[in-house]
Design a protein around this motif. Sequence first.
Motif, PDB file in Angstrom:
ATOM      1  N   GLN A 138      -5.990  -2.772   9.437  1.00 29.25           N
ATOM      2  CA  GLN A 138      -6.658  -3.962   9.952  1.00 29.25           C
ATOM      3  C   GLN A 138      -8.101  -3.644  10.362  1.00 29.25           C
ATOM      4  OE1 GLN A 138      -4.315  -5.653  13.062  1.00 29.25           O
ATOM      5  NE2 GLN A 138      -5.402  -7.601  12.969  1.00 29.25           N
ATOM      6  N   PRO A 145     -19.364  -7.363   3.520  1.00 22.90           N
ATOM      7  CA  PRO A 145     -18.485  -8.459   3.095  1.00 22.90           C
ATOM      8  C   PRO A 145     -18.347  -8.533   1.583  1.00 22.90           C
ATOM      9  CG  PRO A 145     -20.590  -9.291   3.915  1.00 22.90           C
ATOM     10  CD  PRO A 145     -20.576  -7.832   4.193  1.00 22.90           C
ATOM     11  N   CYS A 186     -10.310  -3.286   7.351  1.00 27.78           N
ATOM     12  CA  CYS A 186     -10.651  -4.581   6.753  1.00 27.78           C
ATOM     13  C   CYS A 186     -11.682  -5.308   7.613  1.00 27.78           C
ATOM     14  CB  CYS A 186      -9.403  -5.445   6.602  1.00 27.78           C
ATOM     15  SG  CYS A 186      -8.259  -4.802   5.390  1.00 27.78           S
ATOM     16  N   GLU A 187     -11.504  -5.241   8.924  1.00 27.02           N
ATOM     17  CA  GLU A 187     -12.444  -5.925   9.819  1.00 27.02           C
ATOM     18  C   GLU A 187     -13.835  -5.336   9.700  1.00 27.02           C
ATOM     19  OE1 GLU A 187     -10.843  -5.703  13.747  1.00 27.02           O
ATOM     20  OE2 GLU A 187      -9.233  -7.122  13.274  1.00 27.02           O
ATOM     21  N   THR A 219       0.852  -1.186   0.000  1.00 31.22           N
ATOM     22  CA  THR A 219       0.000   0.000   0.000  1.00 31.22           C
ATOM     23  C   THR A 219       0.889   1.238   0.000  1.00 31.22           C
ATOM     24  OG1 THR A 219      -0.042   0.058   2.395  1.00 31.22           O
ATOM     25  CG2 THR A 219      -1.798  -1.154   1.332  1.00 31.22           C
ATOM     26  N   ALA A 239     -15.404  -6.378   6.504  1.00 29.67           N
ATOM     27  CA  ALA A 239     -15.802  -7.783   6.532  1.00 29.67           C
ATOM     28  C   ALA A 239     -17.094  -7.942   7.329  1.00 29.67           C
ATOM     29  CB  ALA A 239     -14.680  -8.612   7.143  1.00 29.67           C
ATOM     30  N   THR A 263     -14.319  -6.512  -2.038  1.00 30.81           N
ATOM     31  CA  THR A 263     -13.193  -7.435  -2.157  1.00 30.81           C
ATOM     32  C   THR A 263     -11.956  -6.855  -1.475  1.00 30.81           C
ATOM     33  OG1 THR A 263     -12.412  -6.473  -4.205  1.00 30.81           O
ATOM     34  CG2 THR A 263     -14.051  -8.236  -4.389  1.00 30.81           C
ATOM     35  N   LYS A 264     -10.958  -7.747  -1.314  1.00 33.61           N
ATOM     36  CA  LYS A 264      -9.728  -7.322  -0.662  1.00 33.61           C
ATOM     37  C   LYS A 264      -9.045  -6.211  -1.471  1.00 33.61           C
ATOM     38  CE  LYS A 264      -5.543  -9.339   1.153  1.00 33.61           C
ATOM     39  NZ  LYS A 264      -4.578 -10.411   0.907  1.00 33.61           N
ATOM     40  N   GLY A 265      -9.037  -6.405  -2.788  1.00 35.08           N
ATOM     41  CA  GLY A 265      -8.411  -5.406  -3.656  1.00 35.08           C
ATOM     42  C   GLY A 265      -9.090  -4.052  -3.539  1.00 35.08           C
ATOM     43  N   GLU A 266     -10.405  -4.080  -3.481  1.00 36.72           N
ATOM     44  CA  GLU A 266     -11.149  -2.827  -3.356  1.00 36.72           C
ATOM     45  C   GLU A 266     -10.865  -2.175  -2.007  1.00 36.72           C
ATOM     46  OE1 GLU A 266     -14.918  -4.017  -6.241  1.00 36.72           O
ATOM     47  OE2 GLU A 266     -14.999  -4.438  -4.104  1.00 36.72           O
ATOM     48  N   GLY A 267     -10.767  -3.018  -0.981  1.00 34.78           N
ATOM     49  CA  GLY A 267     -10.453  -2.493   0.348  1.00 34.78           C
ATOM     50  C   GLY A 267      -9.105  -1.782   0.357  1.00 34.78           C
ATOM     51  N   LEU A 268      -8.115  -2.397  -0.302  1.00 30.22           N
ATOM     52  CA  LEU A 268      -6.785  -1.788  -0.345  1.00 30.22           C
ATOM     53  C   LEU A 268      -6.805  -0.490  -1.143  1.00 30.22           C
ATOM     54  CD1 LEU A 268      -4.411  -4.860  -0.777  1.00 30.22           C
ATOM     55  CD2 LEU A 268      -4.734  -3.447   1.253  1.00 30.22           C
TER      56      LEU A 268
END
Lengths: 197, 169
Positions: free
Chosen positions: B73, B84, B76-77, B12, B80, B87-92
Amino acid sequence: MWILTKIADLVQLKPQDFNKPSIEAIEDKINEKYANKVIPNIGLCICVWDITNASEGLIGQYDGHVNINVEFHMVVFRPHKDEVIQARIDKQTSEGIRLVTPFFNDIWVPSTELPENSEFAEAEKLWIWNCDDQQLYFDTHETVRFQVIEEKWHTQAPTKPNESADSNAPTKTRHQPPYSIVGTMAAPGLGCCLWWE
Amino acid sequence: MKILESQSAVLTNYEVYQHIVDIQQRNSAGKKKRRMPEDAFRLSKEVLKYLQTEPNPLHNQKETQRYSENSLQLLCEKFAESFPDITKGEGLAIFDVRPTNIAVLTTLIEDIDTRFTEQEQQQIIDLIVEILGKDEPKDEEDEEEEGEEGAEDGEDGDAVQSVEAVNGA
């Protein structure tokens, strides 16, 4: 925008580097070789992230260099497709807009990738987006957001030596960047950051 | 030279920022000042300058310390838990860009209108602002070209977390 790439390479330490702690000397050597270089299909190397493995140093027979096999992670600039990043407008022509960041200059947004109803003002040399009844300007040096749509790699082939009689005549070769990015600003949220504040 | 893994991880903006700041601190600490070789030195300075240019959320990280391993973190939590679908990529991407309005969020999340209602989109924005903060709007109607980083502090001052040596790995 950034990735880590794991690379193995042979590092040669010269006797004059022996006063440095080994880890620093190795790191310096790697940074010297890789920083600001483009590796084809990998990206633009920034600096060492960490050194994961290094062999015993072997001293060369004739020169006294210490040879070390090193494995390390490199921080690499490599925005992925569809990533949204920020850059500044550097130059505008009727064909599109060139964007730059302080460390990377080869970003191109073609005119077809500008918002709908954009037009190029020849006199001011800038693009204008006619949004509803408002005119929004792509001012040069303005900070914009764009989305990556394509990356281009170019390996420069060696050119023939200059054979003309006048050996001082400058060789005219068009410089092609080894790594360039094509982006789009044709979507809501993209374009000058100020528009969306 | 041999490439062992062309992409062993994605970093990141914050991690790159912290890595360069750490190197600079390490090199200027102690009696013997160290300096990276010329190209690496210049390039990492330019990368840092880029990351500190407004509206990049790291532009006032030095004062606010809003970004940390913990805030990533936490983000992300929370996603989630409540969304949910992100996606992880979108979160980043959200972590990197820190959208504070729906228009910018639209560019980071694919098909946002079919996946989230307008109300949910606003909830996502609220969550981002809660965890990562936002810039106070300036009084001047126009910003300078060279966005002066860290000029204002705003409401972020109360959330100072000290983070050190996060790049030990």
